[in-house]
Design an enzyme around this catalytic site. Structure first.
Site, PDB file in Angstrom:
ATOM      1  N   GLY A 177     -12.462   5.732 -18.087  1.00  0.00           N
ATOM      2  CA  GLY A 177     -13.994   6.033 -18.122  1.00  0.00           C
ATOM      3  C   GLY A 177     -14.468   6.492 -19.628  1.00  0.00           C
ATOM      4  CD1 TRP A 232      -1.618   2.860  -2.175  1.00  0.00           C
ATOM      5  CD2 TRP A 232      -1.128   3.580  -4.315  1.00  0.00           C
ATOM      6  NE1 TRP A 232      -1.814   1.740  -3.146  1.00  0.00           N
ATOM      7  CE2 TRP A 232      -1.443   2.090  -4.186  1.00  0.00           C
ATOM      8  CE3 TRP A 232      -0.593   4.135  -5.453  1.00  0.00           C
ATOM      9  CZ2 TRP A 232      -1.547   1.257  -5.616  1.00  0.00           C
ATOM     10  CZ3 TRP A 232      -0.503   3.278  -6.714  1.00  0.00           C
ATOM     11  CH2 TRP A 232      -0.995   1.799  -6.781  1.00  0.00           C
ATOM     12  CD  GLU A 243      -2.464  -1.985   0.337  1.00  0.00           C
ATOM     13  OE1 GLU A 243      -2.783  -1.021  -0.642  1.00  0.00           O
ATOM     14  OE2 GLU A 243      -3.111  -2.741   0.508  1.00  0.00           O
ATOM     15  CG  ASP A 301      -4.613  -8.639  -0.095  1.00  0.00           C
ATOM     16  OD1 ASP A 301      -4.812  -7.779  -1.098  1.00  0.00           O
ATOM     17  OD2 ASP A 301      -3.402  -8.866   0.298  1.00  0.00           O
ATOM     18  NE  ARG A 303      -0.085   7.571  -6.320  1.00  0.00           N
ATOM     19  CZ  ARG A 303      -1.161   7.372  -6.153  1.00  0.00           C
ATOM     20  NH1 ARG A 303      -1.919   6.537  -7.303  1.00  0.00           N
ATOM     21  NH2 ARG A 303      -1.991   7.738  -5.028  1.00  0.00           N
ATOM     22  CG  ASP A 344      -3.186  -1.875  -7.620  1.00  0.00           C
ATOM     23  OD1 ASP A 344      -2.134  -1.706  -7.228  1.00  0.00           O
ATOM     24  OD2 ASP A 344      -4.415  -1.591  -7.127  1.00  0.00           O
TER      25      ASP A 344
END
Length: 533
Positions: free
Chosen positions: A258, A407, A189, A466, A241, A353
């Site tokens: 999208g 994040w 993460e 998770d 990032r 990811d």
């Protein structure tokens, strides 16, 4: 000559989901879907780029649970059966839709896709890890590691031995599979706390990734923001990032996935086909599930699922080329602007990811393919680079102390510690305390050593972030609760058996067969850490 760098980083991770004790467990399909929709398409993309002489470079984390599952014979066998069902359904769809030209076209598209996946799987003999390793050896990929089971490290720091085990076991597991130690780590993460870099350095790792604000709010403030790495005081590098390039892909409002031309994820044949027809392809108990065959596109924002228009992969692929061109254009302008200010080459770190590409965003692998080709042929402003290679080329960077960060939602630890999942942490902390106690005491015989090693596995599996994440999202919660509890119960039984010197050998053998991750683990990784380290 290039004046900057683009470092794409894909984080490939799934929790360890393997249930030999059951004939069918829905959650194993998380892996099967990712193989079909993400991992094989990525490998096929790499093969095509390499064949065409495209000098692409990409950093990719492959987490220990994912590596273990991809190399597990039972899961490989179950995946082959899953893929055969998919192929059977797609072929049935071609026949069923023979009088509907658009649906037949889509069914034929899926038939061809699944056949290509089958061909790649067969050609690679089901060994995707070796395939990824070969691209590392050809210098196209840099593969990095992660926490052993993606444990959320800031919420484990009360027991530094537990944090050390997550890092050290991951590094050893990496070396077992890739024949060399890892150079970098994707912190689970991207979660960092002050002092974590000391354990990272002790494991021999050269760098880690953090979210942007972890570097933006470092002390002192970095002169070049997130566009160069910073060094911690012990020499470990921190890459941050980049917000701008991340937003273009991630944002639900302005992100590429999208676009109305792209495939709608939430409208699946498994929920829409006539029940008796689809029954052989859903869950054995008759419950519907996603099949992976989807016939509709996103259409327009605000349009309900019932009003979606039919998808067309041809036009979707054209759109990925347009979006890749836009991404390249924006990186060129970004690099030019930053270089003029910094007077040194900036690095744009764009982590995502891996499962976004293909699973969540069906067209993602097409986008990456177009991005690498356009980067190679259509511009000279930046080049793609591995993170370790950047450090080799630019070994001098500012020394700063990163800020605590992740994040996740709101950028800190709230998503993994809230009213839905806070109950797990007292149990995890107690288990970690007991594991350190067991490691300090040691084993008197081979059976006790096996029990201690299994206790270490159960603790690591219980610590997977998770489970807390799933509890926060509100999806598949019973499974996440059951997994956390089952590993803690197994750990507790092992601890109590060891305390009285009576290990149940028959029960231990069964648990070893079920939770068979980290076959070479050594429980001594949990031995107490002294104040001197």
């Amino acid at each position: 000559m290039a004046i900057g760098y683009l470092a794409l980083v894909l984080h490939a991770h799934l929790p360890f989901v393997r249930h030999p004790e059951s004939d069918y467990v829905l959650e194993e399909e998380w892996l099967f879907e990712a193989i079909t929709e993400t991992y094989v398409p990525l490998l096929k993309m790499f093969e095509d780029l390499k064949r065409d002489g495209i000098g692409f470079k990409l950093t990719m984390s492959l987490t220990p649970p994912l590596i273990s599952m991809l190399r597990d014979p039972l899961l490989q066998e179950r995946y082959e059966a899953h893929l055969a069902k998919l192929q059977e359904l797609a072929e049935a769809e071609v026949v069923r839709n023979r009088h509907n030209s658009h649906l037949r076209y889509l069914a034929e598209h899926y038939t061809k896709e699944f056949s290509e996946v089958r061909g790649a799987w067969t050609r690679l003999q089901g060994d995707l890890i070796t395939a990824f390793r070969q691209f590392q050896e050809s210098d196209h990929l840099e593969i990095i590691t992660c926490g052993a089971t993606h444990g959320y490290l800031p919420l484990m720091k009360i027991h530094p031995e537990a944090v050390w085990a997550q890092i050290r076991v991951a590094c050893e597991h990496y070396e077992d599979h890739f024949g060399r130690p890892p150079r970098g780590i994707w912190l689970p993460e991207c979660a960092y706390y002050d002092g974590l870099e000391n354990l990272i350095a002790a494991a021999g790792l050269r760098y880690f990734l953090a979210d942007g604000h972890g570097v933006l709010y470092a002390r002192p403030r970095p002169r070049f923001s997130t566009y160069t790495p910073i060094f911690t005081e012990n020499g470990v590098a921190v890459f941050a990032r980049d917000h701008e390039s991340s937003q273009q892909v991630w944002s639900s409002e302005v992100g590429y996935p999208g676009s109305p031309e792209y495939r709608e994820f939430y409208k699946d044949l498994g929920w829409e086909a006539e029940y008796e027809y689809i029954k052989p392809y859903i869950m054995p108990n008759g419950q519907r599930k996603n099949t992976g065959i989807k016939y509709h596109k996103i259409t327009d924002l605000g349009v309900g699922l019932s009003d979606k228009e039919f998808y067309d992969p041809y036009w979707a692929k054209q759109k990925t080329a347009e979006h890749a061109g836009n991404f390249v254009f924006n990186r060129e302008r970004q690099v030019e602007y930053l270089y003029n200010i910094m007077q040194r080459p900036p690095i744009i770190v764009s982590p995502y990811d891996a499962e976004l590409f293909g699973h969540w965003w069906y067209e993602g692998p097409w986008f990456l393919d177009a991005l690498f080709r356009k980067t190679w042929f259509d511009q000279t402003i930046y080049e793609t680079i591995h993170l370790a290679e950047y450090l080799k080329r630019h070994p001098t960077n500012q020394v700063c102390k990163p800020a605590q960060s992740s994040w996740g939602y709101k950028g800190f630890h709230e998503y993994w510690l809230n009213h839905t999942n806070s109950w797990i942490y007292p149990h995890l902390h107690k288990a970690a305390e007991r594991m350190v106690e067991l490691a300090a005491r040691g084993a008197d015989n081979e059976l006790e050593q096996r029990a201690l090693n299994q206790a270490a596995r159960e603790l690591l599996l219980a610590q997977s972030s998770d489970w807390a994440f799933i509890m926060s999202t509100g999806t598949m919660v019973p499974y996440a609760v059951r997994r956390t509890q089952s590993h803690l119960v197994r750990f507790t039984k092992l601890y109590e058996d060891l305390q009285i010197g009576k290990v149940d050998a028959v029960w231990l053998e069964k648990v070893e067969a079920i939770d068979n991750v980290f076959p070479n683990i050594d429980y001594r990784v949990y031995q107490p850490i002294t104040p001197e380290g």
